[in-house]
Design a protein around this motif. Sequence first.
Motif, PDB file in Angstrom:
ATOM      1  N   ASP A  30     -77.804 -50.669 -35.336  1.00  0.00           N
ATOM      2  CA  ASP A  30     -78.360 -51.555 -36.346  1.00  0.00           C
ATOM      3  C   ASP A  30     -77.499 -51.668 -37.595  1.00  0.00           C
ATOM      4  OD1 ASP A  30     -81.751 -50.458 -35.627  1.00  0.00           O
ATOM      5  OD2 ASP A  30     -80.584 -52.096 -34.781  1.00  0.00           O
ATOM      6  N   TYR A  31     -76.527 -50.747 -37.727  1.00  0.00           N
ATOM      7  CA  TYR A  31     -75.715 -50.721 -38.946  1.00  0.00           C
ATOM      8  C   TYR A  31     -74.256 -50.984 -38.621  1.00  0.00           C
ATOM      9  CZ  TYR A  31     -79.707 -48.773 -41.407  1.00  0.00           C
ATOM     10  OH  TYR A  31     -80.942 -48.587 -41.968  1.00  0.00           O
ATOM     11  N   TYR A  48     -71.695 -52.836 -46.025  1.00  0.00           N
ATOM     12  CA  TYR A  48     -72.369 -52.545 -44.776  1.00  0.00           C
ATOM     13  C   TYR A  48     -73.564 -53.470 -44.577  1.00  0.00           C
ATOM     14  CZ  TYR A  48     -76.222 -49.651 -46.758  1.00  0.00           C
ATOM     15  OH  TYR A  48     -77.336 -49.185 -47.418  1.00  0.00           O
ATOM     16  N   ASN A  50     -77.275 -54.126 -42.327  1.00  0.00           N
ATOM     17  CA  ASN A  50     -78.376 -53.582 -41.550  1.00  0.00           C
ATOM     18  C   ASN A  50     -79.082 -54.752 -40.873  1.00  0.00           C
ATOM     19  OD1 ASN A  50     -80.465 -52.077 -40.445  1.00  0.00           O
ATOM     20  ND2 ASN A  50     -81.633 -52.017 -42.336  1.00  0.00           N
ATOM     21  N   ASN A  51     -79.124 -54.712 -39.541  1.00  0.00           N
ATOM     22  CA  ASN A  51     -79.733 -55.825 -38.806  1.00  0.00           C
ATOM     23  C   ASN A  51     -79.178 -57.173 -39.262  1.00  0.00           C
ATOM     24  OD1 ASN A  51     -81.397 -54.190 -37.174  1.00  0.00           O
ATOM     25  ND2 ASN A  51     -82.885 -54.009 -38.822  1.00  0.00           N
ATOM     26  N   LEU A  98     -78.158 -44.619 -41.140  1.00  0.00           N
ATOM     27  CA  LEU A  98     -77.284 -44.445 -42.295  1.00  0.00           C
ATOM     28  C   LEU A  98     -76.650 -43.065 -42.306  1.00  0.00           C
ATOM     29  CD1 LEU A  98     -79.159 -46.430 -45.069  1.00  0.00           C
ATOM     30  CD2 LEU A  98     -76.913 -46.907 -44.098  1.00  0.00           C
TER      31      LEU A  98
ATOM     32  N   THR B  97     -77.527 -43.794 -48.780  1.00  0.00           N
ATOM     33  CA  THR B  97     -77.315 -45.090 -48.151  1.00  0.00           C
ATOM     34  C   THR B  97     -75.919 -45.254 -47.568  1.00  0.00           C
ATOM     35  OG1 THR B  97     -76.706 -45.987 -50.309  1.00  0.00           O
ATOM     36  CG2 THR B  97     -78.998 -46.256 -49.607  1.00  0.00           C
TER      37      THR B  97
END
Lengths: 114, 111
Positions: A30-31, A48, A50-51, A98, B97
């Motif tokens: 997903d990342y 980066y 995400n989705n 993450l 993060t």
Amino acid sequence: DAGVIQSPRHEVTEMGQEVTLRCKPISGHDYLFWYRQTMMRGLELLIYFNNNVPIDDSGMPEDRFSAKMPNASFSTLKIQPSEPRDSAVYFCASSEGLAMYEQFFGPGTRLTVL
Amino acid sequence: GQQVMQIPQYQHVQEGEDFTTYCNSSTTLSNIQWYKQRPGGHPVFLIQLVKSGEVKKQKRLTFQFGEAKKNSSLHITATQTTDVGTYFCAAPNQAGTALIFGKGTTLSVSS
């Protein structure tokens, strides 16, 4: 799975030209991360996703850099116009999560801007 | 910004000698990862440490996480030429993060 795929592996261009780097992450991850590696600065996170959504682009050095992820299987990093100081190895990496998850790196694109 | 400091930057050893690289942070870390990058290659994940004082072994490699979770080390026993490369530690930023990579320790081995 073939792992993270990047193209081209090497790119030599002249200052002022547009450069597009491509990445295919591992299916199901997903990342997606874009890194730049130089001797002076080491491995730097540029952006980066995400989705497919850009989450943190604070590492993108200038407006000349842009990144997109139109779908889960493809991402691009574009530099326009390119400058000699952009010469570096650019890595794409993907992971299931993450900072607690292993990142899988692609082979990298070695960019030389003359 | 948050940093993880790695020392030494370079290390040259004779084959069969031991090697250690250290990673230090000014803040407590939730976890730490180690990666290896062969010359001309890309970083490859080696291991993750999570618990205070944790020690993990992979053949000749021993990884340790400090009791205070502010430092970590990678020790290679009896180095071989196949150990050549750059070893990076990586730790989460404060927000959790992103991974912050150390500058790495480049190991060269002569036979």
